[in-house]
Enzyme design. Structure first.
Site, PDB file in Angstrom:
ATOM      1  N   ASP A  19       0.823  -1.331   0.069  1.00  0.00           N
ATOM      2  CA  ASP A  19      -0.076   0.204  -0.043  1.00  0.00           C
ATOM      3  C   ASP A  19       0.955   1.238   0.087  1.00  0.00           C
ATOM      4  OD1 ASP A  19      -2.328   1.576   0.769  1.00  0.00           O
ATOM      5  OD2 ASP A  19      -1.095   1.794   2.413  1.00  0.00           O
ATOM      6  N   ASP A  21       0.116   5.154   0.995  1.00  0.00           N
ATOM      7  CA  ASP A  21      -0.224   6.180   1.951  1.00  0.00           C
ATOM      8  C   ASP A  21      -0.255   5.389   3.282  1.00  0.00           C
ATOM      9  OD1 ASP A  21      -0.598   8.488   0.443  1.00  0.00           O
ATOM     10  OD2 ASP A  21      -2.449   8.015  -0.270  1.00  0.00           O
ATOM     11  N   ASP A 181      -1.480  -0.817   5.940  1.00  0.00           N
ATOM     12  CA  ASP A 181      -1.539   0.087   7.254  1.00  0.00           C
ATOM     13  C   ASP A 181      -2.923   0.042   7.646  1.00  0.00           C
ATOM     14  OD1 ASP A 181      -2.530   1.924   5.177  1.00  0.00           O
ATOM     15  OD2 ASP A 181      -2.092   3.483   6.554  1.00  0.00           O
TER      16      ASP A 181
HETATM   17  O1  LIG Z   1      -6.911   7.075   0.424  1.00  0.00           O
HETATM   18  C1  LIG Z   1      -5.812   7.283  -0.627  1.00  0.00           C
HETATM   19  O2  LIG Z   1      -6.263   8.138  -1.468  1.00  0.00           O
HETATM   20  C2  LIG Z   1      -4.802   6.147  -0.557  1.00  0.00           C
HETATM   21  O3  LIG Z   1      -4.506   5.556   0.323  1.00  0.00           O
HETATM   22  P1  LIG Z   1      -3.606   4.260   0.294  1.00  0.00           P
HETATM   23  O4  LIG Z   1      -2.571   4.487  -0.420  1.00  0.00           O
HETATM   24  O5  LIG Z   1      -3.467   3.843   1.904  1.00  0.00           O
HETATM   25  O6  LIG Z   1      -4.619   3.092  -0.475  1.00  0.00           O
HETATM   26 MG   LIG Z   2      -2.746   3.070   3.327  1.00  0.00          MG
END
Ligand SMILES: O=C(O)COP(=O)(O)O
Ligand SMILES: [Mg+2]
Length: 234
Positions: A19, A21, A181
């Site tokens: 993942d 973010d 996460d």
């Molecule tokens: O919510 C987002 O834009 C991205 O979140 P993620 O990288 O944790 O999938």
């Molecule tokens: Mg994330």
């Protein structure tokens, strides 16, 4: 521990997907700055960094909705479209100003490559933004596939993005692991029948132990000894 994790510890692991973010990068400070610029444009008070961390994980659209809803503002379809577009414009100019790599992220990716694993990023963030951020931290070249929330599949927690990453790496879901996460990541992995490791310190309102992942780690560089070393021995 699930059968899947027992298997991949026994070295049948062929791919690892991350993942973005809250997992590979701590992007909340840039996202919060952009959200708060959007709020200010509508005369609304800024949200705390902690509050914005709780709004991330289901895509920028969900984030915009949550940011207004927290102020008691329900958006019409048209308002949502316009404000979503404004948020995209603001954030596009500020993707890596305050964003940092999470501890051990670069080491984990290069260890996975050295162990002969295929690697990918599966994120609800738009793919183009994700590529810019990954490239800024010199991680793009370490990845076989990047799939974002606008890459043409339903967003996580639907399993489609993860299954597409498997197809593009030529592996089965049982031969791969998702490292994330949040609850969305665990649900996505479960729906794809894939093992899931959660790294502490990301964006989740539920304690990492309570998310139902197979494994919880403190830092991404723990992945090497735990999972990748056995692959190298093959
Ligand atoms: O919510 C987002 O834009 C991205 O979140 P993620 O990288 O944790 O999938
Ligand atoms: Mg994330």
């Amino acid at each position: 521990m699930s059968l899947a994790v027992k298997d991949i510890e026994g070295s049948s692991l062929r791919a690892v997907f991350f993942d973005l973010d809250g997992t590979l990068v701590d992007s909340a400070p840039d996202i919060a700055a952009a959200v708060n610029e959007l709020m200010a444009g509508f005369g609304l008070a800024p949200h705390s960094l902690e509050a914005v961390r709780g709004m991330i994980g289901n895509g920028i659209g969900a984030l915009v909705e949550r940011a207004f809803a927290t102020h008691g503002v329900a958006l019409s379809r048209q308002e949502f479209r316009e404000r979503h577009a404004t948020m995209i414009d603001i954030y596009a100019d500020n993707l890596t100003r305050l964003t940092t790599l999470r501890p051990g992220a670069a080491q984990a990716l290069s260890a996975a490559r050295k162990a002969g694993l295929r690697t990918g990023v599966v994120t609800n963030k738009p793919e183009g933004f994700s590529r810019i951020i990954l490239s800024r931290f010199d991680l793009l070249a370490e990845l076989d596939v990047v799939i974002g929330g606008d890459s043409g599949y339903p967003k996580k927690p639907s399993p489609e993005m993860l299954l597409a990453a498997c197809r593009s790496c030529g592996c089965d879901a049982h031969e791969a692991m998702l490292v994330g996460d949040s609850a969305a990541d665990v649900l996505t992995a479960r729906a794809a029948d894939m093992a899931c490791t959660i790294v502490r310190g990301g964006y989740t309102s539920v304690a990492p132990e309570g998310l139902g992942a197979d494994v919880v780690i403190d830092r991404l560089d723990e992945l090497e000894a735990r999972f990748f070393a056995a692959c190298k021995a093959q």
